[in-house]
Design a protein around this motif. Structure first.
Motif, PDB file in Angstrom:
ATOM      1  N   SER A 178       0.823  -1.218   0.000  1.00 35.08           N
ATOM      2  CA  SER A 178       0.000   0.000   0.000  1.00 35.08           C
ATOM      3  C   SER A 178       0.856   1.267   0.000  1.00 35.08           C
ATOM      4  O   SER A 178       2.004   1.252   0.445  1.00 35.08           O
ATOM      5  CB  SER A 178      -0.957  -0.020   1.198  1.00 35.08           C
ATOM      6  OG  SER A 178      -0.239  -0.034   2.408  1.00 35.08           O
ATOM      7  N   TRP A 180       1.479   5.712   0.582  1.00 33.83           N
ATOM      8  CA  TRP A 180       1.479   6.638   1.715  1.00 33.83           C
ATOM      9  C   TRP A 180       0.346   7.652   1.672  1.00 33.83           C
ATOM     10  O   TRP A 180       0.102   8.342   2.645  1.00 33.83           O
ATOM     11  CB  TRP A 180       2.812   7.408   1.743  1.00 33.83           C
ATOM     12  CG  TRP A 180       3.234   7.916   0.373  1.00 33.83           C
ATOM     13  CD1 TRP A 180       4.135   7.319  -0.466  1.00 33.83           C
ATOM     14  CD2 TRP A 180       2.757   9.072  -0.330  1.00 33.83           C
ATOM     15  NE1 TRP A 180       4.256   8.025  -1.637  1.00 33.83           N
ATOM     16  CE2 TRP A 180       3.406   9.113  -1.581  1.00 33.83           C
ATOM     17  CE3 TRP A 180       1.829  10.079  -0.025  1.00 33.83           C
ATOM     18  CZ2 TRP A 180       3.175  10.108  -2.525  1.00 33.83           C
ATOM     19  CZ3 TRP A 180       1.590  11.069  -0.972  1.00 33.83           C
ATOM     20  CH2 TRP A 180       2.259  11.086  -2.198  1.00 33.83           C
ATOM     21  N   LYS A 204       2.555  -4.843   3.454  1.00 27.92           N
ATOM     22  CA  LYS A 204       3.708  -3.952   3.563  1.00 27.92           C
ATOM     23  C   LYS A 204       3.236  -2.535   3.223  1.00 27.92           C
ATOM     24  O   LYS A 204       3.079  -2.183   2.069  1.00 27.92           O
ATOM     25  CB  LYS A 204       4.825  -4.341   2.592  1.00 27.92           C
ATOM     26  CG  LYS A 204       6.105  -3.585   2.906  1.00 27.92           C
ATOM     27  CD  LYS A 204       7.001  -3.378   1.701  1.00 27.92           C
ATOM     28  CE  LYS A 204       6.578  -2.226   0.840  1.00 27.92           C
ATOM     29  NZ  LYS A 204       6.604  -0.903   1.480  1.00 27.92           N
ATOM     30  N   GLY A 255      -0.411   1.943  -5.984  1.00 24.55           N
ATOM     31  CA  GLY A 255       0.784   2.784  -6.085  1.00 24.55           C
ATOM     32  C   GLY A 255       0.963   3.261  -7.510  1.00 24.55           C
ATOM     33  O   GLY A 255      -0.009   3.409  -8.262  1.00 24.55           O
ATOM     34  N   SER A 256       2.196   3.480  -7.883  1.00 22.68           N
ATOM     35  CA  SER A 256       2.463   4.081  -9.191  1.00 22.68           C
ATOM     36  C   SER A 256       2.365   3.049 -10.314  1.00 22.68           C
ATOM     37  O   SER A 256       2.522   1.840 -10.085  1.00 22.68           O
ATOM     38  CB  SER A 256       3.862   4.699  -9.191  1.00 22.68           C
ATOM     39  OG  SER A 256       4.819   3.688  -8.978  1.00 22.68           O
ATOM     40  N   THR A 259       5.684   0.962 -10.706  1.00 21.42           N
ATOM     41  CA  THR A 259       5.836  -0.164  -9.781  1.00 21.42           C
ATOM     42  C   THR A 259       4.803  -1.249 -10.097  1.00 21.42           C
ATOM     43  O   THR A 259       5.102  -2.445 -10.022  1.00 21.42           O
ATOM     44  CB  THR A 259       5.685   0.317  -8.318  1.00 21.42           C
ATOM     45  OG1 THR A 259       6.580   1.388  -8.095  1.00 21.42           O
ATOM     46  CG2 THR A 259       5.994  -0.791  -7.330  1.00 21.42           C
ATOM     47  N   LEU A 278      -3.623   2.068  -9.840  1.00 21.60           N
ATOM     48  CA  LEU A 278      -2.432   2.843 -10.213  1.00 21.60           C
ATOM     49  C   LEU A 278      -2.748   4.334 -10.388  1.00 21.60           C
ATOM     50  O   LEU A 278      -3.690   4.838  -9.810  1.00 21.60           O
ATOM     51  CB  LEU A 278      -1.810   2.221 -11.466  1.00 21.60           C
ATOM     52  CG  LEU A 278      -1.568   0.705 -11.360  1.00 21.60           C
ATOM     53  CD1 LEU A 278      -1.061   0.143 -12.672  1.00 21.60           C
ATOM     54  CD2 LEU A 278      -0.635   0.355 -10.223  1.00 21.60           C
ATOM     55  N   GLU A 409       1.211  12.380 -14.652  1.00 15.45           N
ATOM     56  CA  GLU A 409       0.601  12.627 -13.353  1.00 15.45           C
ATOM     57  C   GLU A 409       1.522  13.485 -12.492  1.00 15.45           C
ATOM     58  O   GLU A 409       2.691  13.159 -12.311  1.00 15.45           O
ATOM     59  CB  GLU A 409       0.355  11.281 -12.665  1.00 15.45           C
ATOM     60  CG  GLU A 409      -0.414  11.384 -11.378  1.00 15.45           C
ATOM     61  CD  GLU A 409      -0.524  10.032 -10.684  1.00 15.45           C
ATOM     62  OE1 GLU A 409       0.488   9.321 -10.601  1.00 15.45           O
ATOM     63  OE2 GLU A 409      -1.623   9.693 -10.228  1.00 15.45           O
ATOM     64  N   ARG A 489     -11.456  -2.512  -6.721  1.00 15.15           N
ATOM     65  CA  ARG A 489     -11.782  -2.627  -5.296  1.00 15.15           C
ATOM     66  C   ARG A 489     -13.252  -2.232  -5.136  1.00 15.15           C
ATOM     67  O   ARG A 489     -13.853  -1.663  -6.022  1.00 15.15           O
ATOM     68  CB  ARG A 489     -10.872  -1.764  -4.428  1.00 15.15           C
ATOM     69  CG  ARG A 489     -10.942  -0.268  -4.668  1.00 15.15           C
ATOM     70  CD  ARG A 489     -10.342   0.544  -3.514  1.00 15.15           C
ATOM     71  NE  ARG A 489      -8.987   0.167  -3.201  1.00 15.15           N
ATOM     72  CZ  ARG A 489      -7.894   0.869  -3.543  1.00 15.15           C
ATOM     73  NH1 ARG A 489      -8.020   1.985  -4.253  1.00 15.15           N
ATOM     74  NH2 ARG A 489      -6.693   0.476  -3.219  1.00 15.15           N
TER      75      ARG A 489
HETATM   76  P1  NAD Z   1       5.090   3.577  -5.397  1.00 14.16           P
HETATM   77  O1  NAD Z   1       4.690   2.695  -6.512  1.00 14.16           O
HETATM   78  O2  NAD Z   1       6.452   4.133  -5.389  1.00 14.16           O
HETATM   79  O3  NAD Z   1       4.938   2.820  -3.983  1.00 14.16           O
HETATM   80  C1  NAD Z   1       3.745   2.183  -3.574  1.00 14.16           C
HETATM   81  C2  NAD Z   1       4.092   0.995  -2.685  1.00 14.16           C
HETATM   82  O4  NAD Z   1       4.854   0.040  -3.424  1.00 14.16           O
HETATM   83  C3  NAD Z   1       4.972   1.364  -1.470  1.00 14.16           C
HETATM   84  O5  NAD Z   1       4.560   0.571  -0.373  1.00 14.16           O
HETATM   85  C4  NAD Z   1       6.362   0.956  -1.926  1.00 14.16           C
HETATM   86  O6  NAD Z   1       7.244   0.664  -0.861  1.00 14.16           O
HETATM   87  C5  NAD Z   1       6.069  -0.285  -2.737  1.00 14.16           C
HETATM   88  N1  NAD Z   1       7.075  -0.630  -3.749  1.00 14.16           N
HETATM   89  C6  NAD Z   1       7.897   0.213  -4.423  1.00 14.16           C
HETATM   90  N2  NAD Z   1       8.632  -0.489  -5.315  1.00 14.16           N
HETATM   91  C7  NAD Z   1       8.271  -1.786  -5.206  1.00 14.16           C
HETATM   92  C8  NAD Z   1       8.655  -2.992  -5.874  1.00 14.16           C
HETATM   93  N3  NAD Z   1       9.568  -2.991  -6.845  1.00 14.16           N
HETATM   94  N4  NAD Z   1       8.056  -4.153  -5.516  1.00 14.16           N
HETATM   95  C9  NAD Z   1       7.112  -4.166  -4.556  1.00 14.16           C
HETATM   96  N5  NAD Z   1       6.695  -3.066  -3.887  1.00 14.16           N
HETATM   97  C10 NAD Z   1       7.268  -1.879  -4.208  1.00 14.16           C
HETATM   98  O7  NAD Z   1       3.986   4.702  -5.369  1.00 14.16           O
HETATM   99  P2  NAD Z   1       3.981   6.011  -4.515  1.00 14.16           P
HETATM  100  O8  NAD Z   1       4.762   7.024  -5.247  1.00 14.16           O
HETATM  101  O9  NAD Z   1       4.326   5.737  -3.112  1.00 14.16           O
HETATM  102  O10 NAD Z   1       2.405   6.363  -4.561  1.00 14.16           O
HETATM  103  C11 NAD Z   1       1.891   7.298  -5.430  1.00 14.16           C
HETATM  104  C12 NAD Z   1       1.293   6.642  -6.652  1.00 14.16           C
HETATM  105  O11 NAD Z   1       0.271   5.738  -6.261  1.00 14.16           O
HETATM  106  C13 NAD Z   1       0.634   7.632  -7.574  1.00 14.16           C
HETATM  107  O12 NAD Z   1       1.003   7.360  -8.898  1.00 14.16           O
HETATM  108  C14 NAD Z   1      -0.855   7.392  -7.384  1.00 14.16           C
HETATM  109  O13 NAD Z   1      -1.654   7.709  -8.470  1.00 14.16           O
HETATM  110  C15 NAD Z   1      -0.914   5.956  -7.033  1.00 14.16           C
HETATM  111  N6  NAD Z   1      -2.084   5.661  -6.202  1.00 14.16           N
HETATM  112  C16 NAD Z   1      -3.134   5.029  -6.781  1.00 14.16           C
HETATM  113  C17 NAD Z   1      -4.291   4.760  -6.039  1.00 14.16           C
HETATM  114  C18 NAD Z   1      -5.474   4.055  -6.680  1.00 14.16           C
HETATM  115  O14 NAD Z   1      -6.372   3.639  -5.965  1.00 14.16           O
HETATM  116  N7  NAD Z   1      -5.513   3.900  -7.983  1.00 14.16           N
HETATM  117  C19 NAD Z   1      -4.351   5.137  -4.705  1.00 14.16           C
HETATM  118  C20 NAD Z   1      -3.257   5.778  -4.142  1.00 14.16           C
HETATM  119  C21 NAD Z   1      -2.100   6.028  -4.903  1.00 14.16           C
END
Ligand code: NAD
Length: 540
Positions: A178, A180, A204, A255-256, A259, A278, A409, A489
């Motif tokens: 998840s 932040w 995590k 997340g992004s 990732t 994402l 974004e 979800r």
């Molecule tokens: P991120 O992808 O960097 O990190 C998200 C999670 O993934 C963190 O817990 C991180 O530690 C983990 N992570 C990072 N690299 C990884 C890997 N190689 N393998 C497994 N886990 C890994 O994203 P971020 O920058 O922290 O969050 C912002 C992004 O999340 C934005 O792009 C946003 O649009 C997206 N987001 C989407 C939603 C949705 O519901 N669609 C909700 C919240 C955030």
């Protein structure tokens, strides 16, 4: 824009700065005992820690123990063992626990919201959305899990002779990774559905917001969930996240997009399923018959909720030529009337960004746009006087395709405004790009707005609202099309993704083959005649 300088804790575990006037050097402290009691819920034995920082003042907040590979393996061992008995609990037992969690989260909202604000920096009113969303999620799945998961009869091959039941069996241990930005709700909402479906969870959370996720785990314990069905690990994304992908039976990632692609590749390698929530570059359309005041009010929440660090927030606005000037006037005025601040109390309309990294991204997008000719209608600057990572609510005009923020974004409080002449053109421009998460349409004519909505490529489209109408409607699925994600979800989909359908077919009286001396040829004729008859009778 106004700046707020008051502070108040409103909860028991947090102390505010000594000076009631804003003091950028002031620190918000957490009781060490409280931090220790939260971090005890982690599986982390290696003795290493990482320091988290509060975006309210940039000061260190807590030392978080980190999980080794062996810790992650241990978390899975415990979760697997606990899941076997958890899967045998009745729907009624799970319902009771979910509804208890609902009550607990509402009762303890001050404590939850304090911690969210402290870890993420968001305005208190935006932090309140998190316990609210969890209460909605717990109630929805508490009330509906039986109807979604119950075994159902479907018509069999031979009516009356083939009895068929379809059950939904849990996948096993679900790995949740998840982000932040909504640290409490994102650490809980997807996992709750996994638990409701009979799975255990290894989660995590993001390193910056571990405490909110650990408070979520504590509340699950207090509600009465067996502790071992919910394991929390901490550490580096690729390292700890990668180890989770290597062992889970299903992955739920938020997340992004970058990732998400890596995680999808890891899941493909092991042939396990995943849901990916994402990023987005979400559009809002203001049609010529929109109520301008309502659209301007909605636009403020659409763009600046959680300082724009919200996957479903709006970063592109397409406004009909006829109302463009009036809308921009009202939107900019409302933006400039916002109260900005980095405090724990209710007074702020927007808080700081979460980190230096996020501030750098937002600053780079705005500077790039301005260098290439975009106009700043309001905002456009960092505000270190308010908090180290603060960036003003910013409205841009004249953004063109060569600018980064045109289609990438920003994930910050920045929106680009565009004028449109026909709705066809607006829809085509809204559908440009690779994302497809969320969209909004403002119009006084609901039916027409819904027609426009159906032509937009996005998993959710809100009419006369930005994102809250769909996000808070738990019965409806939520997720992205195109590069905004896979799976959904919420709703039935949000639960069933964590299950395997299992069909049990019982053949009675006669076998599915020629019997009683009937030849193969006669059997083939009988079957063909039967099929033709069923077709005439309109059977499935
Ligand atoms: P991120 O992808 O960097 O990190 C998200 C999670 O993934 C963190 O817990 C991180 O530690 C983990 N992570 C990072 N690299 C990884 C890997 N190689 N393998 C497994 N886990 C890994 O994203 P971020 O920058 O922290 O969050 C912002 C992004 O999340 C934005 O792009 C946003 O649009 C997206 N987001 C989407 C939603 C949705 O519901 N669609 C909700 C919240 C955030």
């Amino acid at each position: 824009m106004n700046s707020s300088s008051s502070s108040s804790s409103g909860g028991s575990m947090v102390g505010g700065p000594a000076d009631p006037e804003h003091d950028p050097a002031a620190t918000y402290a957490l009781e060490p005992d409280e931090v220790a009691s939260l971090t005890r819920r982690l599986v982390a034995t290696a003795g290493e820690t990482a320091v988290s920082v509060s975006p309210l003042d940039g000061a260190p907040l807590a030392h978080i123990p980190q999980s080794s590979d062996a810790d992650v393996d241990e978390a899975f061992r415990r979760a697997r063992s606990a899941q076997r008995s958890w899967a045998r609990t009745s729907f009624a037992e799970r319902q009771e626990l979910l509804l208890r969690l609902h009550d607990l989260v509402l009762d303890r909202q001050a404590e939850i919201v304090d911690l969210i604000v402290l870890e993420s920096g968001k305005a208190r009113k935006h932090a309140f959305d998190e316990p609210l969303h969890i209460a909605l999620t717990a109630r929805y799945y508490g009330r509906t899990l039986g109807s979604h998961l119950g075994t159902r009869r479907v018509p069999g091959a031979l009516p009356g002779l083939t009895r068929v039941e379809v059950a939904h069996v849990p996948k096993g241990v679900v790995g949740v990774i998840s982000p932040w930005n909504y640290p409490f709700t994102m650490a809980l909402c997807d996992g709750l559905a996994a638990l409701a479906a009979g799975n255990a969870v290894v989660i995590k959370p993001d390193a910056q917001t571990m405490l909110s996720a650990l408070l979520a785990a504590r509340l699950l314990d207090e509600a009465g969930f067996p502790p071992d069905v919910w394991q929390v690990v901490a550490g580096d994304g690729p390292q700890v996240g990668g180890r989770i992908v290597g062992q889970a039976d299903y992955i739920c990632f938020t997340g992004s997009t970058a990732t998400g692609k890596r995680i999808a590749a890891g899941c493909a390698e092991r042939l396990i399923g995943c849901s990916l929530e994402l990023g987005g570059k979400n559009p809002m359309l203001v049609l010529r018959d929109a109520d301008i005041e309502r659209a301007a009010e909605g636009a403020v929440r659409a763009v600046y909720s959680n300082a724009g660090q919200l996957c479903v927030s709006i970063e592109r606005m397409f406004v009909a030529d006829e109302v463009y000037d009036r809308f921009v006037d009202r939107f900019v005025a409302r933006t400039e009337a916002m109260t900005l601040g980095a405090t724990l109390d209710w007074g702020n309309d927007m808080g700081p960004l979460i980190s230096r990294r996020q501030l750098d991204v937002v600053t780079a997008h705005v500077e790039d746009a301005v260098d290439k000719g975009a106009r700043v209608l309001t905002g456009g600057r960092a505000r270190p006087d308010l908090a180290p990572y603060f960036f003003e609510p910013t409205v841009l005009e004249g953004v063109t395709p060569e600018m980064t923020c045109f289609d990438q974004e920003t994930f910050g409080p920045v929106v680009s405004l565009y004028r449109f002449h026909s709705e066809d053109e607006a829809i085509a421009r809204a559908n440009d790009g690779d994302y497809g998460l969320n969209a909004a349409v403002f119009s006084r004519d609901g039916a027409r707005a819904r027609q426009v909505a159906r032509r937009i490529v996005a998993g959710t489209v809100n009419v006369n609202e930005a994102f809250a109408a769909s996000f808070a409607s738990l019965g409806a699925p939520m997720g992205g099309m195109r590069r905004s994600g896979l799976g959904r979800r919420q709703g039935a989909e949000g639960l069933l993704r964590y299950t395997e359908s299992q069909t049990v077919a019982t053949q009675r009286l006669v076998p599915m083959a020629p019997a009683f001396g009937v030849s193969d040829e006669a059997y083939a004729k009988m079957m063909s005649a039967g099929l033709r008859l069923f077709r005439k009778l309109g059977r499935a």
